[in-house]
Structure formats: C-alpha cells, structure tokens
Motif scaffolding. Structure first.
Motif, PDB file in Angstrom:
ATOM      1  N   ASP A  72      -3.096   8.841  -7.837  1.00  0.00           N
ATOM      2  CA  ASP A  72      -3.394   9.418  -6.528  1.00  0.00           C
ATOM      3  C   ASP A  72      -4.906   9.609  -6.372  1.00  0.00           C
ATOM      4  OD1 ASP A  72      -3.326  10.652  -4.106  1.00  0.00           O
ATOM      5  OD2 ASP A  72      -2.575  12.570  -4.848  1.00  0.00           O
ATOM      6  N   ARG A  73      -5.562   8.626  -5.719  1.00  0.00           N
ATOM      7  CA  ARG A  73      -6.987   8.750  -5.442  1.00  0.00           C
ATOM      8  C   ARG A  73      -7.303   8.003  -4.159  1.00  0.00           C
ATOM      9  NH1 ARG A  73      -8.412   5.553 -10.855  1.00  0.00           N
ATOM     10  NH2 ARG A  73      -7.821   3.438 -10.281  1.00  0.00           N
ATOM     11  N   LYS A  74      -8.425   8.359  -3.556  1.00  0.00           N
ATOM     12  CA  LYS A  74      -8.789   7.767  -2.275  1.00  0.00           C
ATOM     13  C   LYS A  74      -9.042   6.270  -2.389  1.00  0.00           C
ATOM     14  CE  LYS A  74     -10.918  11.933  -0.297  1.00  0.00           C
ATOM     15  NZ  LYS A  74     -12.182  12.518   0.232  1.00  0.00           N
ATOM     16  N   THR A  75      -9.683   5.856  -3.477  1.00  0.00           N
ATOM     17  CA  THR A  75     -10.078   4.461  -3.598  1.00  0.00           C
ATOM     18  C   THR A  75     -10.290   4.093  -5.065  1.00  0.00           C
ATOM     19  OG1 THR A  75     -11.777   2.829  -2.999  1.00  0.00           O
ATOM     20  CG2 THR A  75     -12.492   5.106  -3.277  1.00  0.00           C
ATOM     21  N   ASP A  76     -10.124   2.806  -5.374  1.00  0.00           N
ATOM     22  CA  ASP A  76     -10.449   2.298  -6.708  1.00  0.00           C
ATOM     23  C   ASP A  76     -11.939   2.008  -6.851  1.00  0.00           C
ATOM     24  OD1 ASP A  76      -7.854   2.375  -7.655  1.00  0.00           O
ATOM     25  OD2 ASP A  76      -7.386   0.351  -6.970  1.00  0.00           O
ATOM     26  N   LEU A  77     -12.666   2.031  -5.750  1.00  0.00           N
ATOM     27  CA  LEU A  77     -14.090   1.723  -5.763  1.00  0.00           C
ATOM     28  C   LEU A  77     -14.919   2.901  -6.251  1.00  0.00           C
ATOM     29  CD1 LEU A  77     -14.310  -0.096  -2.331  1.00  0.00           C
ATOM     30  CD2 LEU A  77     -14.969  -1.125  -4.513  1.00  0.00           C
ATOM     31  N   ASN A  78     -15.989   2.595  -6.969  1.00  0.00           N
ATOM     32  CA  ASN A  78     -16.933   3.650  -7.312  1.00  0.00           C
ATOM     33  C   ASN A  78     -17.971   3.777  -6.191  1.00  0.00           C
ATOM     34  OD1 ASN A  78     -19.521   2.088  -8.015  1.00  0.00           O
ATOM     35  ND2 ASN A  78     -18.074   1.102  -9.406  1.00  0.00           N
ATOM     36  N   GLY A  79     -18.716   4.872  -6.207  1.00  0.00           N
ATOM     37  CA  GLY A  79     -19.644   5.167  -5.120  1.00  0.00           C
ATOM     38  C   GLY A  79     -20.727   4.131  -4.921  1.00  0.00           C
ATOM     39  N   ARG A  80     -21.240   3.567  -6.005  1.00  0.00           N
ATOM     40  CA  ARG A  80     -22.314   2.577  -5.889  1.00  0.00           C
ATOM     41  C   ARG A  80     -21.824   1.298  -5.227  1.00  0.00           C
ATOM     42  NH1 ARG A  80     -25.197   1.773 -11.519  1.00  0.00           N
ATOM     43  NH2 ARG A  80     -26.592   0.549 -10.179  1.00  0.00           N
ATOM     44  N   CYS A  81     -20.598   0.908  -5.521  1.00  0.00           N
ATOM     45  CA  CYS A  81     -20.034  -0.283  -4.881  1.00  0.00           C
ATOM     46  C   CYS A  81     -19.801  -0.050  -3.387  1.00  0.00           C
ATOM     47  CB  CYS A  81     -18.721  -0.674  -5.557  1.00  0.00           C
ATOM     48  SG  CYS A  81     -18.913  -1.448  -7.171  1.00  0.00           S
ATOM     49  N   ILE A  82     -19.310   1.121  -3.050  1.00  0.00           N
ATOM     50  CA  ILE A  82     -19.089   1.439  -1.633  1.00  0.00           C
ATOM     51  C   ILE A  82     -20.407   1.375  -0.865  1.00  0.00           C
ATOM     52  CG2 ILE A  82     -18.451   3.282  -0.031  1.00  0.00           C
ATOM     53  CD1 ILE A  82     -16.381   4.199  -2.081  1.00  0.00           C
ATOM     54  N   LYS A  83     -21.431   1.979  -1.412  1.00  0.00           N
ATOM     55  CA  LYS A  83     -22.739   1.975  -0.755  1.00  0.00           C
ATOM     56  C   LYS A  83     -23.244   0.555  -0.540  1.00  0.00           C
ATOM     57  CE  LYS A  83     -27.492   3.693  -1.246  1.00  0.00           C
ATOM     58  NZ  LYS A  83     -28.429   4.461  -2.114  1.00  0.00           N
ATOM     59  N   ARG A  84     -23.097  -0.296  -1.555  1.00  0.00           N
ATOM     60  CA  ARG A  84     -23.561  -1.679  -1.457  1.00  0.00           C
ATOM     61  C   ARG A  84     -22.790  -2.449  -0.395  1.00  0.00           C
ATOM     62  NH1 ARG A  84     -27.445  -4.978  -1.283  1.00  0.00           N
ATOM     63  NH2 ARG A  84     -27.469  -6.779  -2.681  1.00  0.00           N
ATOM     64  N   ILE A  85     -21.488  -2.277  -0.350  1.00  0.00           N
ATOM     65  CA  ILE A  85     -20.669  -2.977   0.637  1.00  0.00           C
ATOM     66  C   ILE A  85     -21.050  -2.560   2.052  1.00  0.00           C
ATOM     67  CG2 ILE A  85     -18.320  -3.205   1.546  1.00  0.00           C
ATOM     68  CD1 ILE A  85     -17.372  -2.933  -1.400  1.00  0.00           C
ATOM     69  N   LEU A  86     -21.177  -1.269   2.274  1.00  0.00           N
ATOM     70  CA  LEU A  86     -21.505  -0.783   3.620  1.00  0.00           C
ATOM     71  C   LEU A  86     -22.876  -1.272   4.075  1.00  0.00           C
ATOM     72  CD1 LEU A  86     -20.128   2.885   3.486  1.00  0.00           C
ATOM     73  CD2 LEU A  86     -19.053   0.844   4.468  1.00  0.00           C
ATOM     74  N   GLU A  87     -23.791  -1.434   3.146  1.00  0.00           N
ATOM     75  CA  GLU A  87     -25.118  -1.964   3.491  1.00  0.00           C
ATOM     76  C   GLU A  87     -25.040  -3.407   3.977  1.00  0.00           C
ATOM     77  OE1 GLU A  87     -27.854   0.516   0.223  1.00  0.00           O
ATOM     78  OE2 GLU A  87     -27.262  -1.563  -0.150  1.00  0.00           O
ATOM     79  N   LEU A  88     -24.152  -4.193   3.392  1.00  0.00           N
ATOM     80  CA  LEU A  88     -24.133  -5.631   3.637  1.00  0.00           C
ATOM     81  C   LEU A  88     -23.194  -6.085   4.747  1.00  0.00           C
ATOM     82  CD1 LEU A  88     -24.247  -6.924  -0.052  1.00  0.00           C
ATOM     83  CD2 LEU A  88     -26.104  -6.922   1.621  1.00  0.00           C
ATOM     84  N   VAL A  89     -22.279  -5.236   5.180  1.00  0.00           N
ATOM     85  CA  VAL A  89     -21.302  -5.675   6.192  1.00  0.00           C
ATOM     86  C   VAL A  89     -21.587  -5.131   7.584  1.00  0.00           C
ATOM     87  CG1 VAL A  89     -19.506  -5.851   4.434  1.00  0.00           C
ATOM     88  CG2 VAL A  89     -19.672  -3.766   5.798  1.00  0.00           C
ATOM     89  N   LYS A  90     -22.637  -4.388   7.748  1.00  0.00           N
ATOM     90  CA  LYS A  90     -22.920  -3.716   9.021  1.00  0.00           C
ATOM     91  C   LYS A  90     -23.010  -4.703  10.181  1.00  0.00           C
ATOM     92  CE  LYS A  90     -25.874  -0.089  10.936  1.00  0.00           C
ATOM     93  NZ  LYS A  90     -27.056   0.782  10.684  1.00  0.00           N
ATOM     94  N   ASP A  91     -22.383  -4.317  11.308  1.00  0.00           N
ATOM     95  CA  ASP A  91     -22.425  -5.088  12.560  1.00  0.00           C
ATOM     96  C   ASP A  91     -21.720  -6.435  12.446  1.00  0.00           C
ATOM     97  OD1 ASP A  91     -23.926  -3.071  13.816  1.00  0.00           O
ATOM     98  OD2 ASP A  91     -25.798  -3.908  13.072  1.00  0.00           O
TER      99      ASP A  91
END
Length: 235
Positions: A72-91
C-alpha cells in the motif's frame, strides 16, 4: 501493508545483495518472508515466474487483480525520478503505460495538454480519484492507439512485469512521436522475489541489450534513487 519505495529498496538490498545466492533462490527459505509480506497470496508470487508464460491474457490480468494493493503506497517511483519525469513531459500530449493507481498521471495532468493512462487493470477508485485522466485497460504489448499518437510516452516500473518485452518496447515506440521515457528498477534476477517481476536490469548494459535502440536514436540513461531512467528522443 504500507511500505515506502525507499524502505523496500533496503529490503531488496539485504536479500539480493547480502544473502548468498544458493540460499536466496530457495523456495523454502523465501516462503516465510513472502507469507509475512503478501499473506494469503504468497503462493502467487512464488509460482508467478514459472506459470506466467502459460497464462492467457485474462489469467494474467486476474493475477494482478488478486495482488493489487498488497503493498500500500502511492507510487513505485522515487522522488528523484518523479521530478525528472515532470521536468521532461511538460506541455505535451502524454500516454502513461502501466499507470497503476494513477498517481503519476495525476501529477502530470495539470501541466500537460492531455494525459491518457493505460494498465492491465484499472480500478473504479483510480478513475474516480483522477477524473482529469483518460484511462484505458490494455497490455503494454498491445496498445490500441495509432502510430505516433502521443508527444511523449512514459512507462515506469512496468516493463519488468510484461511477458513479451520486445513486443512491449516496439509497441511503446510505435505510439511515441517525440520521446519515450522508461523507468525500471536496478534489481538482480532471482527465482523468488517480493514482486511479480519477469525481467531484471542490474546493470546499464542490460538496458542497451534488452531495449536495442534504433541507430540514430538519441538515448540517455540515468540512475536516480536506485532506479534506471532510460530516455529515447526522436525529434
């Protein structure tokens, strides 16, 4: 059971790096630990690698339904991966393949033109929690979209689960127009694991060998928070 991604990384380190392989790969040794972690579904985890390739698509999907939410957790992703993905997929027009409970898709939706999310099993709760995301049930190997339908395709902690890895990668590339982002765990291969993983990527060369990028494709590989981030750029 509530276990953060960072905590489970420590569990994997102890079992996969410190345990002798001759002991680590024994069913009798792993079964008690899986009983503690997965309770009455322990046998599913113990037998999955042996049985998965003989399953029908519906049986494969049913296995994930039976084991959904054990960790039971929000995501399998760690914080650094989430940050990197959000930086690269914007717009972008984004497709997430292997969306799980929709956590990452929910984060991507406010900053992108549109977000579509696919998984082998999508619960009603997931749809209700993220009404801004378009959800669809589909296997990664058989994505029901036209060629180059999305600016960016994101696939995190999914390819280690698929039965036909080359077909899944081909399918992901087919629907991506500009960029494909893949996250997989840096994990050693063992017969009995605390997850339904079929493929393992302990070293960077495993990514090159398994993914076989086409000549001329720009490829970037990073290791963030214990996970591999593999990016193909087409334009």
């Amino acid at each position: 059971m509530k276990l953060s991604r960072d905590f489970t990384r420590y569990i994997h380190f102890i079992f996969d790096e410190l345990m002798p392989p001759a002991l680590r790969d024994q069913r009798w040794f792993m079964k008690p630990f899986l009983r503690i972690l997965t309770k009455n579904t322990a046998d599913i985890f113990l037998d999955f690698k042996k049985q998965s390739y003989a399953m029908t698509d519906e049986e494969f999907r049913s296995t994930y339904e039976k084991t959904y939410g054990i960790i039971d957790r929000k995501t399998d992703l760690n914080g650094r991966c989430i940050k990197r993905i959000l930086e690269l997929v914007k717009d972008k027009d984004v497709l997430e393949v292997g969306c799980g409970n929709g956590y990452l898709s929910g984060l991507m939706a406010p900053q992108n033109k549109s977000v579509t999310a696919a998984d082998v099993c999508v619960t009603e709760k997931t749809r209700e929690n993220h009404p801004e995301v378009k959800f669809i049930e589909a296997l990664a190997e058989k994505l029901p979209f036209q060629d180059e339908s999305f600016d960016t395709v994101v696939c995190t902690h999914t390819l280690e689960h698929v039965r036909d890895l080359p077909a899944a990668i081909k399918s992901l590339r087919r629907v991506a127009r500009e960029q494909l982002m893949i996250v997989v765990p840096c994990q050693r291969s063992y017969r009995y694991t605390f997850d339904l993983h079929l493929h393992f990527f302990p070293y960077e060369y495993n990514l090159w060998y398994q993914f076989q990028p086409q000549t001329g494709t720009k490829v970037t590989i990073e290791k963030l928070g214990g996970d591999w981030v593999y990016i193909e750029t087409y334009q």
